[in-house]
Design a protein around this motif. Structure first.
Motif, PDB file in Angstrom:
ATOM      1  N   THR A  27      19.535   6.523 -48.508  1.00 24.74           N
ATOM      2  CA  THR A  27      19.366   5.308 -49.304  1.00 24.74           C
ATOM      3  C   THR A  27      20.543   5.016 -50.226  1.00 24.74           C
ATOM      4  OG1 THR A  27      18.234   6.497 -51.081  1.00 24.74           O
ATOM      5  CG2 THR A  27      16.860   5.582 -49.321  1.00 24.74           C
ATOM      6  N   LEU A  28      21.160   6.047 -50.773  1.00 17.77           N
ATOM      7  CA  LEU A  28      22.304   5.919 -51.682  1.00 17.77           C
ATOM      8  C   LEU A  28      22.035   4.994 -52.872  1.00 17.77           C
ATOM      9  CD1 LEU A  28      25.194   5.679 -49.078  1.00 17.77           C
ATOM     10  CD2 LEU A  28      24.463   7.694 -50.362  1.00 17.77           C
ATOM     11  N   ASP A  29      20.833   5.064 -53.433  1.00 16.63           N
ATOM     12  CA  ASP A  29      20.541   4.218 -54.590  1.00 16.63           C
ATOM     13  C   ASP A  29      20.357   5.027 -55.871  1.00 16.63           C
ATOM     14  OD1 ASP A  29      18.119   5.373 -54.143  1.00 16.63           O
ATOM     15  OD2 ASP A  29      16.988   3.512 -54.013  1.00 16.63           O
ATOM     16  N   LEU A  30      20.678   6.308 -55.843  1.00 17.17           N
ATOM     17  CA  LEU A  30      20.601   7.210 -57.000  1.00 17.17           C
ATOM     18  C   LEU A  30      19.205   7.309 -57.604  1.00 17.17           C
ATOM     19  CD1 LEU A  30      23.931   6.537 -58.919  1.00 17.17           C
ATOM     20  CD2 LEU A  30      23.414   8.330 -57.281  1.00 17.17           C
ATOM     21  N   PHE A  31      18.187   7.128 -56.800  1.00 20.16           N
ATOM     22  CA  PHE A  31      16.820   7.310 -57.294  1.00 20.16           C
ATOM     23  C   PHE A  31      16.280   8.668 -56.845  1.00 20.16           C
ATOM     24  CE2 PHE A  31      12.206   6.989 -56.811  1.00 20.16           C
ATOM     25  CZ  PHE A  31      11.863   6.669 -58.108  1.00 20.16           C
ATOM     26  N   PHE A  32      16.385   8.941 -55.558  1.00 21.77           N
ATOM     27  CA  PHE A  32      15.806  10.168 -55.024  1.00 21.77           C
ATOM     28  C   PHE A  32      16.565  11.410 -55.486  1.00 21.77           C
ATOM     29  CE2 PHE A  32      14.195   6.894 -52.191  1.00 21.77           C
ATOM     30  CZ  PHE A  32      12.843   7.204 -52.204  1.00 21.77           C
ATOM     31  N   VAL A  33      17.844  11.278 -55.782  1.00 17.93           N
ATOM     32  CA  VAL A  33      18.593  12.424 -56.301  1.00 17.93           C
ATOM     33  C   VAL A  33      18.095  12.777 -57.705  1.00 17.93           C
ATOM     34  CG1 VAL A  33      20.549  11.173 -57.326  1.00 17.93           C
ATOM     35  CG2 VAL A  33      20.891  13.462 -56.427  1.00 17.93           C
ATOM     36  N   MET A  34      17.648  11.781 -58.455  1.00 22.78           N
ATOM     37  CA  MET A  34      17.086  12.054 -59.780  1.00 22.78           C
ATOM     38  C   MET A  34      15.763  12.813 -59.649  1.00 22.78           C
ATOM     39  SD  MET A  34      19.373  10.844 -61.664  1.00 22.78           S
ATOM     40  CE  MET A  34      20.836   9.955 -61.219  1.00 22.78           C
ATOM     41  N   MET A  35      14.977  12.428 -58.661  1.00 22.37           N
ATOM     42  CA  MET A  35      13.723  13.149 -58.399  1.00 22.37           C
ATOM     43  C   MET A  35      14.029  14.568 -57.908  1.00 22.37           C
ATOM     44  SD  MET A  35      11.340  10.852 -59.007  1.00 22.37           S
ATOM     45  CE  MET A  35       9.892  11.268 -58.084  1.00 22.37           C
ATOM     46  N   ALA A  36      15.089  14.707 -57.121  1.00 20.64           N
ATOM     47  CA  ALA A  36      15.476  16.035 -56.635  1.00 20.64           C
ATOM     48  C   ALA A  36      15.850  16.946 -57.799  1.00 20.64           C
ATOM     49  CB  ALA A  36      16.636  15.910 -55.643  1.00 20.64           C
ATOM     50  N   MET A  37      16.476  16.379 -58.826  1.00 22.30           N
ATOM     51  CA  MET A  37      16.814  17.182 -60.009  1.00 22.30           C
ATOM     52  C   MET A  37      15.550  17.661 -60.720  1.00 22.30           C
ATOM     53  SD  MET A  37      20.019  17.586 -60.103  1.00 22.30           S
ATOM     54  CE  MET A  37      20.081  17.571 -58.339  1.00 22.30           C
TER      55      MET A  37
END
Length: 158
Positions: A27-37
């Motif tokens: 997706t590359l929208d920097l949402f799921f990486v925040m959830m991954a953190m």
């Protein structure tokens, strides 16, 4: 099964972390990486001996903080770069070009840098070959150009 999960909860958080990171790559929208953190923080809490309900709270709080605080700052830095960070077509806007043949409102060619582009004038005027012009816009594979303002000759009559 539930006991095993409580003893090895880090595996659940690791799978969630990897899954969310994988979705972010799509997706590359920097949402799921925040959830991954958030999942990573919860996984670390399992190694520190936190109870499962506390792990879930840590996941929720860290994810929420990352989405509300870090994501807007990261998006701002990604979307508002300096002119040196412009890429491809954006770098051509405002560049000088040389007309290779007569350019009209319908056709023509210009050389921008080392590349030859099809071109049209913005106002439909005619610009002869060999003139220096400015790139105003790019429309597909066509450069829309305008002649730079020419200085007017000084009035020599007395």
């Amino acid at each position: 099964m539930f006991e095993w999960l409580m003893e090895n909860g880090w595996i659940l958080w690791l799978i969630l972390f990897l899954g969310l990171a994988a979705v972010e790559t799509l997706t590359l929208d920097l949402f799921f990486v925040m959830m991954a953190m958030g999942a990573l923080a919860a996984m670390i809490s399992t190694f520190l001996g936190a109870a499962f309900f506390l792990q879930v709270i840590i996941f929720c709080v860290v994810s929420l903080l990352m989405v509300l605080v870090v994501r807007p700052v990261a998006l701002k830095h990604l979307k508002h770069g300096s002119p040196e960070q412009l890429s491809n077509i954006d770098r051509l806007i405002g560049e000088s070009a040389l007309t290779l043949d007569v350019v009209t409102g319908e056709s023509g060619t210009v050389k921008i840098g080392g590349d030859t582009w099809s071109a049209r004038t913005l106002d439909g005027s005619l610009i002869p070959a060999g003139e220096r012009v400015a790139v105003s816009r790019i429309d597909g594979a066509t450069a829309l150009i305008s002649a730079p303002a020419r200085p007017q000759a000084a009035d020599t009559s007395n």
